[in-house]
Design a protein around this motif. Structure first.
Motif, PDB file in Angstrom:
ATOM      1  N   ASN A  78       2.732  34.808  32.852  1.00  0.00           N
ATOM      2  CA  ASN A  78       4.028  35.272  32.205  1.00  0.00           C
ATOM      3  C   ASN A  78       5.036  35.058  33.718  1.00  0.00           C
ATOM      4  O   ASN A  78       6.174  35.600  32.945  1.00  0.00           O
ATOM      5  CB  ASN A  78       3.852  36.652  31.536  1.00  0.00           C
ATOM      6  N   ASN A  79       4.689  35.359  34.730  1.00  0.00           N
ATOM      7  CA  ASN A  79       5.697  35.554  35.665  1.00  0.00           C
ATOM      8  C   ASN A  79       6.087  34.425  36.343  1.00  0.00           C
ATOM      9  O   ASN A  79       7.046  34.165  37.256  1.00  0.00           O
ATOM     10  CB  ASN A  79       5.052  36.717  36.805  1.00  0.00           C
ATOM     11  N   ILE A  80       5.126  33.227  35.651  1.00  0.00           N
ATOM     12  CA  ILE A  80       6.185  31.606  35.987  1.00  0.00           C
ATOM     13  C   ILE A  80       6.796  31.203  35.901  1.00  0.00           C
ATOM     14  O   ILE A  80       6.918  32.022  34.016  1.00  0.00           O
ATOM     15  CB  ILE A  80       4.823  30.939  35.698  1.00  0.00           C
ATOM     16  N   GLN A  81       8.327  31.124  36.535  1.00  0.00           N
ATOM     17  CA  GLN A  81       9.323  30.429  35.572  1.00  0.00           C
ATOM     18  C   GLN A  81       9.060  28.955  35.202  1.00  0.00           C
ATOM     19  O   GLN A  81       8.746  28.263  35.618  1.00  0.00           O
ATOM     20  CB  GLN A  81       9.831  30.454  37.049  1.00  0.00           C
ATOM     21  N   LYS A  82       9.406  29.025  33.879  1.00  0.00           N
ATOM     22  CA  LYS A  82       8.881  28.000  32.924  1.00  0.00           C
ATOM     23  C   LYS A  82      10.249  27.599  32.310  1.00  0.00           C
ATOM     24  O   LYS A  82      10.371  28.412  31.875  1.00  0.00           O
ATOM     25  CB  LYS A  82       8.263  28.196  31.609  1.00  0.00           C
ATOM     26  N   ASP A  83      10.597  25.786  32.757  1.00  0.00           N
ATOM     27  CA  ASP A  83      12.096  25.754  31.622  1.00  0.00           C
ATOM     28  C   ASP A  83      11.960  25.722  30.474  1.00  0.00           C
ATOM     29  O   ASP A  83      10.243  25.623  30.057  1.00  0.00           O
ATOM     30  CB  ASP A  83      12.391  23.853  32.523  1.00  0.00           C
ATOM     31  N   GLU A  96      -5.342  29.217  28.611  1.00  0.00           N
ATOM     32  CA  GLU A  96      -6.824  30.459  29.605  1.00  0.00           C
ATOM     33  C   GLU A  96      -5.985  31.140  30.580  1.00  0.00           C
ATOM     34  O   GLU A  96      -6.603  30.409  31.775  1.00  0.00           O
ATOM     35  CB  GLU A  96      -8.335  29.141  28.977  1.00  0.00           C
ATOM     36  N   CYS A  97      -6.321  32.362  30.161  1.00  0.00           N
ATOM     37  CA  CYS A  97      -6.184  33.459  31.685  1.00  0.00           C
ATOM     38  C   CYS A  97      -7.523  33.775  31.845  1.00  0.00           C
ATOM     39  O   CYS A  97      -8.375  33.613  31.651  1.00  0.00           O
ATOM     40  CB  CYS A  97      -5.256  33.963  31.746  1.00  0.00           C
ATOM     41  N   ASP A  99      -8.328  36.641  32.450  1.00  0.00           N
ATOM     42  CA  ASP A  99      -8.146  37.826  31.308  1.00  0.00           C
ATOM     43  C   ASP A  99      -7.927  37.558  29.884  1.00  0.00           C
ATOM     44  O   ASP A  99      -7.681  39.271  29.363  1.00  0.00           O
ATOM     45  CB  ASP A  99      -7.607  38.921  31.873  1.00  0.00           C
ATOM     46  N   GLY A 100      -7.825  37.041  28.891  1.00  0.00           N
ATOM     47  CA  GLY A 100      -6.910  36.134  27.743  1.00  0.00           C
ATOM     48  C   GLY A 100      -6.593  35.444  27.750  1.00  0.00           C
ATOM     49  O   GLY A 100      -7.210  33.926  28.385  1.00  0.00           O
ATOM     50  N   LEU A 101      -6.195  34.760  26.136  1.00  0.00           N
ATOM     51  CA  LEU A 101      -5.368  33.770  25.909  1.00  0.00           C
ATOM     52  C   LEU A 101      -3.763  33.975  25.989  1.00  0.00           C
ATOM     53  O   LEU A 101      -3.749  35.295  25.477  1.00  0.00           O
ATOM     54  CB  LEU A 101      -5.891  33.852  24.783  1.00  0.00           C
ATOM     55  N   VAL A 102      -2.647  33.450  26.000  1.00  0.00           N
ATOM     56  CA  VAL A 102      -1.818  32.787  25.693  1.00  0.00           C
ATOM     57  C   VAL A 102      -1.164  31.971  25.042  1.00  0.00           C
ATOM     58  O   VAL A 102      -1.607  30.666  25.331  1.00  0.00           O
ATOM     59  CB  VAL A 102      -1.005  33.217  27.055  1.00  0.00           C
ATOM     60  N   ASN A 103      -0.383  32.332  24.059  1.00  0.00           N
ATOM     61  CA  ASN A 103       0.442  30.801  23.182  1.00  0.00           C
ATOM     62  C   ASN A 103       1.872  30.111  23.888  1.00  0.00           C
ATOM     63  O   ASN A 103       2.310  31.638  24.126  1.00  0.00           O
ATOM     64  CB  ASN A 103       0.692  31.213  22.169  1.00  0.00           C
ATOM     65  N   PRO A 104       1.694  29.428  24.550  1.00  0.00           N
ATOM     66  CA  PRO A 104       2.781  28.763  25.332  1.00  0.00           C
ATOM     67  C   PRO A 104       4.006  29.301  24.299  1.00  0.00           C
ATOM     68  O   PRO A 104       4.965  28.655  24.914  1.00  0.00           O
ATOM     69  CB  PRO A 104       2.954  27.528  25.850  1.00  0.00           C
TER      70      PRO A 104
END
Length: 104
Positions: A78-83, A96-97, A99-104
């Motif tokens: 979540n701290n990565i800068q994403k355009d 897939e991180c 410690d869990g999953l993230v929906n981009p």
């Protein structure tokens, strides 16, 4: 294959074979704009926890990308800068991180 300029993943050069899995080298901080443009053979990619920036259209045209593995935590992701359009064309892929999953 991947073309790096220092800590930047600049571009994938050449024709990517079908069912390709790529591991981005540790220490990479940026995936440049359109780095994997039209890499239809890409099915999975592993991103290092050193990643700080993903630019627009990084995975544009990667229609077969199913898995993005991130070697860090959800908080680090979540701290990565994403355009705004970093995930253009792959918005259904789950990250897939460790410690869990993230929906981009």
């Amino acid at each position: 294959g991947e073309v790096y300029i220092g800590k930047l993943l600049y571009k994938y050069k050449g024709k990517m074979p079908s069912n390709t899995s790529i591991v981005i080298k540790d220490g990479t901080e940026t995936i440049c704009q359109s780095a994997f443009d039209c890499c239809e053979g890409l099915t999975s990619i592993t991103l290092p926890s050193s990643l700080k920036d993903i630019q627009n259209y990084a995975f544009n045209g990667c229609d077969n990308l199913e898995v993005i593995e991130f070697e860090g935590t959800v908080e680090q992701w979540n701290n990565i800068q994403k355009d705004t359009s970093w995930n253009y064309g792959i918005s259904g892929v789950v990250v897939e991180c460790i410690d869990g999953l993230v929906n981009p």
